[in-house]
Motif scaffolding. Structure first.
Motif, mmCIF file in Angstrom:
data_model
loop_
_atom_site.group_PDB
_atom_site.id
_atom_site.type_symbol
_atom_site.label_atom_id
_atom_site.label_comp_id
_atom_site.label_asym_id
_atom_site.label_seq_id
_atom_site.Cartn_x
_atom_site.Cartn_y
_atom_site.Cartn_z
ATOM 1 N N ILE A 196 0.865 -1.184 0.000
ATOM 2 C CA ILE A 196 0.000 0.000 0.000
ATOM 3 C C ILE A 196 0.897 1.229 0.000
ATOM 4 N N TYR A 198 1.597 5.567 -1.907
ATOM 5 C CA TYR A 198 1.089 6.772 -2.555
ATOM 6 C C TYR A 198 0.929 6.566 -4.062
ATOM 7 N N ARG A 223 -3.185 2.113 -3.817
ATOM 8 C CA ARG A 223 -2.542 3.421 -3.734
ATOM 9 C C ARG A 223 -3.558 4.508 -3.375
ATOM 10 N N SER A 224 -3.092 5.487 -2.614
ATOM 11 C CA SER A 224 -3.951 6.613 -2.257
ATOM 12 C C SER A 224 -3.087 7.843 -2.035
ATOM 13 N N GLN A 230 -4.475 5.404 3.565
ATOM 14 C CA GLN A 230 -3.522 4.296 3.583
ATOM 15 C C GLN A 230 -3.545 3.586 4.940
ATOM 16 N N GLY A 241 1.926 -1.389 4.567
ATOM 17 C CA GLY A 241 2.250 -0.036 4.137
ATOM 18 C C GLY A 241 3.169 0.672 5.113
#
Length: 303
Positions: A196, A198, A223-224, A230, A241
């Motif tokens: 996990i 960006y 992804r965020s 996240q 992550g």
């Protein structure tokens, strides 16, 4: 028309000009000050007509000051500084008043400042505080914010910057996931345990490229742009992550994995050199410094 009326410059027009000059875009300025973009555009045209000068050039990126605009900006900023000092003086030496806008990263703003800001607000009830805690920063150099906590020291601009604190980041997974599938190994990252992270093209700061420091790994498949999103993905058991220690260690549903992996970053406290001596700015910076000192063990993973 009354004599001399055409020669007056409405303060609203000058404030809108100042907002566009600092933001670089009419739409961005409108969002920052809460005025419709059409209204700002109309006021700018009126201001240019009264002054007899073009103040901005329109580019693909937005509005760029002309030479006349640069000259006006210097004068309007002096007026704004004087107005802010007048607001402070009206309320006496012991009362903080006016607007204080603070720009911070989403994680730091949500997990530390927002948890304790009520203490500062209760001590200064005449003060209006804007906490801009999002994926991106407002610029103190353009006076979009009075105070900013950035991930890197600004290299230019009329600002004063000092390191607020270092902080540590680690790899985390959901405790339930580890109990079900076992403790992740480096080889299992990105395969058994999805990564996990960006969204690469939406990174607002190069300091957020955490996974690059861990070694050759498959790219994250979840992804965020939001560190809070996240953190929720990790807690839901979706994968592994990188999270700041002050976020990961605060959630009992998370467990640290690959304990040898430690990433260090820094928070920098930044103010504009023309307004850093305003009492409300000084008071908030002092309060924030004390808050960070209290929670430094959680930032540095030494608790």
């Amino acid at each position: 028309m009354q004599p001399g009326r055409h020669n007056t410059l409405p303060w609203n027009d000058l404030q809108d000009f100042l907002a566009v000059a600092r933001a670089g875009q009419i739409a961005r300025a409108a969002a920052l000050i809460g005025v419709d973009a059409t209204t700002i555009g109309r006021r700018l045209r009126r201001l240019e007509a009264r002054l007899g000068h073009t103040l901005f050039e329109q580019t693909r990126e937005g509005q760029v000051l002309t030479e006349a605009g640069e000259a006006l900006l210097a004068q309007v900023e002096q007026m704004q500084n004087a107005a802010e000092r007048i607001v402070e003086s009206r309320h006496g030496p012991e009362t903080l008043a006016g607007l204080l806008r603070v720009s911070v990263s989403e994680g730091f703003g949500t997990w530390l400042i927002a948890e304790h800001l009520h203490d500062f607000a209760a001590a200064h009830p005449a003060l209006t505080i804007d906490l801009a805690a999002s994926s991106g920063f407002l610029s103190p150099s353009r006076r979009e914010a009075d105070v900013a906590v950035l991930l890197a020291r600004p290299r230019h601009g009329p600002v004063v910057a000092g390191k607020l604190s270092d902080y540590r980041l680690h790899l985390y997974a959901a405790r339930a996931r580890v109990e079900r599938l076992g403790m992740p190994t480096r080889h299992a990252l990105g395969t058994v345990h999805p990564l996990i992270g960006y969204i690469p093209d939406l990174l607002y700061a190069p300091e957020l490229r955490y996974l690059d420091e861990i070694g050759p790994l498959p790219p994250p498949t979840l992804r965020s742009s939001s560190i809070n999103a996240q953190a929720r993905l990790v807690a839901s058991g979706a994968g592994v992550g990188v999270l700041p220690h002050f976020i990961g260690a605060a959630d009992p549903a998370l467990v640290r994995v690959l304990p040898e992996v430690t990433i260090t970053r820094s928070f920098w406290l930044v103010t504009h050199r023309d307004t850093r001596q305003l009492r409300r700015v000084r008071a908030f910076c002092d309060w924030l410094g004390d808050l960070v000192a209290r929670f430094r063990p959680q930032l540095l993973d030494t608790a």
